[in-house]
Design a protein around this motif. Sequence first.
Motif, PDB file in Angstrom:
ATOM      1  N   CYS A 131      -4.346   4.258  21.700  1.00  0.00           N
ATOM      2  CA  CYS A 131      -3.839   4.062  20.343  1.00  0.00           C
ATOM      3  C   CYS A 131      -2.914   5.191  19.904  1.00  0.00           C
ATOM      4  N   ARG A 132      -2.100   4.872  18.926  1.00  0.00           N
ATOM      5  CA  ARG A 132      -1.287   5.870  18.229  1.00  0.00           C
ATOM      6  C   ARG A 132      -1.603   5.749  16.751  1.00  0.00           C
ATOM      7  N   SER A 133      -1.917   6.884  16.134  1.00  0.00           N
ATOM      8  CA  SER A 133      -2.272   6.878  14.710  1.00  0.00           C
ATOM      9  C   SER A 133      -1.306   7.745  13.925  1.00  0.00           C
ATOM     10  N   VAL A 134      -0.793   7.198  12.838  1.00  0.00           N
ATOM     11  CA  VAL A 134       0.122   7.923  11.959  1.00  0.00           C
ATOM     12  C   VAL A 134      -0.334   7.728  10.521  1.00  0.00           C
ATOM     13  N   LEU A 135      -0.496   8.825   9.825  1.00  0.00           N
ATOM     14  CA  LEU A 135      -0.821   8.756   8.403  1.00  0.00           C
ATOM     15  C   LEU A 135       0.478   8.660   7.617  1.00  0.00           C
ATOM     16  N   HIS A 136       0.660   7.553   6.927  1.00  0.00           N
ATOM     17  CA  HIS A 136       1.826   7.343   6.062  1.00  0.00           C
ATOM     18  C   HIS A 136       1.367   7.587   4.636  1.00  0.00           C
ATOM     19  N   ARG A 137       1.858   8.651   4.064  1.00  0.00           N
ATOM     20  CA  ARG A 137       1.373   9.063   2.750  1.00  0.00           C
ATOM     21  C   ARG A 137       2.515   9.062   1.730  1.00  0.00           C
ATOM     22  N   PHE A 138       2.224   8.514   0.564  1.00  0.00           N
ATOM     23  CA  PHE A 138       3.172   8.539  -0.553  1.00  0.00           C
ATOM     24  C   PHE A 138       2.755   9.648  -1.500  1.00  0.00           C
ATOM     25  N   LEU A 139       3.704  10.527  -1.850  1.00  0.00           N
ATOM     26  CA  LEU A 139       3.443  11.646  -2.739  1.00  0.00           C
ATOM     27  C   LEU A 139       4.057  11.337  -4.106  1.00  0.00           C
ATOM     28  N   LEU A 161       0.842  -1.192   0.000  1.00  0.00           N
ATOM     29  CA  LEU A 161       0.000   0.000   0.000  1.00  0.00           C
ATOM     30  C   LEU A 161       0.876   1.240   0.000  1.00  0.00           C
ATOM     31  N   PRO A 162       0.632   2.187  -0.886  1.00  0.00           N
ATOM     32  CA  PRO A 162       1.425   3.412  -0.879  1.00  0.00           C
ATOM     33  C   PRO A 162       1.062   4.349   0.264  1.00  0.00           C
ATOM     34  N   THR A 163      -0.211   4.340   0.667  1.00  0.00           N
ATOM     35  CA  THR A 163      -0.711   5.273   1.672  1.00  0.00           C
ATOM     36  C   THR A 163      -1.667   4.549   2.615  1.00  0.00           C
ATOM     37  N   ALA A 164      -1.600   4.889   3.895  1.00  0.00           N
ATOM     38  CA  ALA A 164      -2.545   4.346   4.871  1.00  0.00           C
ATOM     39  C   ALA A 164      -2.416   5.108   6.176  1.00  0.00           C
ATOM     40  N   CYS A 165      -3.502   5.179   6.917  1.00  0.00           N
ATOM     41  CA  CYS A 165      -3.465   5.690   8.286  1.00  0.00           C
ATOM     42  C   CYS A 165      -3.352   4.478   9.199  1.00  0.00           C
ATOM     43  N   LEU A 166      -2.218   4.323   9.832  1.00  0.00           N
ATOM     44  CA  LEU A 166      -1.920   3.147  10.644  1.00  0.00           C
ATOM     45  C   LEU A 166      -2.180   3.460  12.116  1.00  0.00           C
ATOM     46  N   THR A 167      -3.150   2.773  12.702  1.00  0.00           N
ATOM     47  CA  THR A 167      -3.469   2.931  14.121  1.00  0.00           C
ATOM     48  C   THR A 167      -2.980   1.698  14.869  1.00  0.00           C
ATOM     49  N   THR A 168      -2.142   1.919  15.864  1.00  0.00           N
ATOM     50  CA  THR A 168      -1.530   0.833  16.629  1.00  0.00           C
ATOM     51  C   THR A 168      -2.068   0.831  18.046  1.00  0.00           C
ATOM     52  N   ASN A 169      -2.464  -0.328  18.528  1.00  0.00           N
ATOM     53  CA  ASN A 169      -2.912  -0.485  19.911  1.00  0.00           C
ATOM     54  C   ASN A 169      -1.685  -0.486  20.822  1.00  0.00           C
ATOM     55  N   LEU A 170      -1.611   0.476  21.731  1.00  0.00           N
ATOM     56  CA  LEU A 170      -0.446   0.613  22.607  1.00  0.00           C
ATOM     57  C   LEU A 170      -0.578  -0.174  23.905  1.00  0.00           C
TER      58      LEU A 170
END
Length: 360
Positions: free
Chosen positions: A324-332, A293-302
């Motif tokens: 949770c911790r959420s990080v948007l990983h985006r490919f430009l 996946l080039p882009t996704a918002c990844l939410t991790t259970n802490l």
Amino acid sequence: MDEFSHSGPSHLRRIDWDDAYHCRAVVASLVNGVYVMERDRQRGRQGSQALAPPWWEFFHFQLCHVLVDEVDSTIFGAVYKFVLPDRARNAPAYVIALRGVMLTPATSACDSKLVAMCVSNMLHRGSRFKSALGVVEHLLHSVRAPNVWLAGYALGAAILVLVGKKMARKNFALKTYLFNPPFMTVPLGRIKYRNLRDKLMTLARLLKAATAGALNPPKNEPLVHDKFEVLACWEPNLFVNPEDDLCSGYIGYFELRTLMELIGAGKVEMIAMQNSLINLARRDSDAESIDTLPTACLTTNLCPSPDFKLAHGIEQWWDNRTQCRSVLHRFLPKERKFEMIEMPPRHTQQGRGRKVVAKL
């Protein structure tokens, strides 16, 4: 976990569709409703004895279509319609929800076969993918894309990755919730020693890129890149637990982008992240990988999970104690760069309050 009053998020009396936790909890409940529907069917619970309806009716949804497997006649999905007279702002009009594997005599044979197809990147040839895709395409004839949401858990999430990719390539970037989506590689991210983990993950990326370069003719590279980069507009929401080996590989998949860029291997990462070793080994251009996946918002259970059952369970995603911790990983694509955006704990779905932490 069948009775909503005992197990579900019944504390959510008023839904704020701009609140990430509210959305996550409601959508996870709709997915669980599919599980309970199938258990109702197996156990003969009908009418007032059925336990499934509260899982969607509590949130003002109506069951408008049931997806039944054409091989074993089990229920594997559902289409829900939001039925409040004055539909709340940013609420979906429809949600297509798919369950994961069920280990019961009625379901295990067919579900196990689908797991094997998932491992070999052949889910797109299965009847469940075709059924789900058909339902989505039918809805989009009469409903705007922002009003159609996808929601899947485990195997169901894998199927919806393929549906989401298919629709993104048709310029329909559907809002998607994927709970514990399977990642089909060794979870190197679970290695506790960071130096060893980073070295092994980097080596794996280099090997994948080298294999792709050796097996993919240069003349095919633009086609491969275009097919992958067009997905950058689609931002699925992935929910993973670091202690669930079936999905935790997504954490390393996205975080390794930063490491590869820092060591000057960004171009290698561009090649590696869009290729699957399974597809490369089989030389099957028709196969579609679920974990590229080039882009996704990844939410991790802490929160720590004492065992695999809890780490893999869907109930963690509606539990209001889950941190949770959420990080948007985006490919430009135009800049050929990656972007990481840290999301506030209760971030809005419209992107307000986002903080950029790294632009590679």
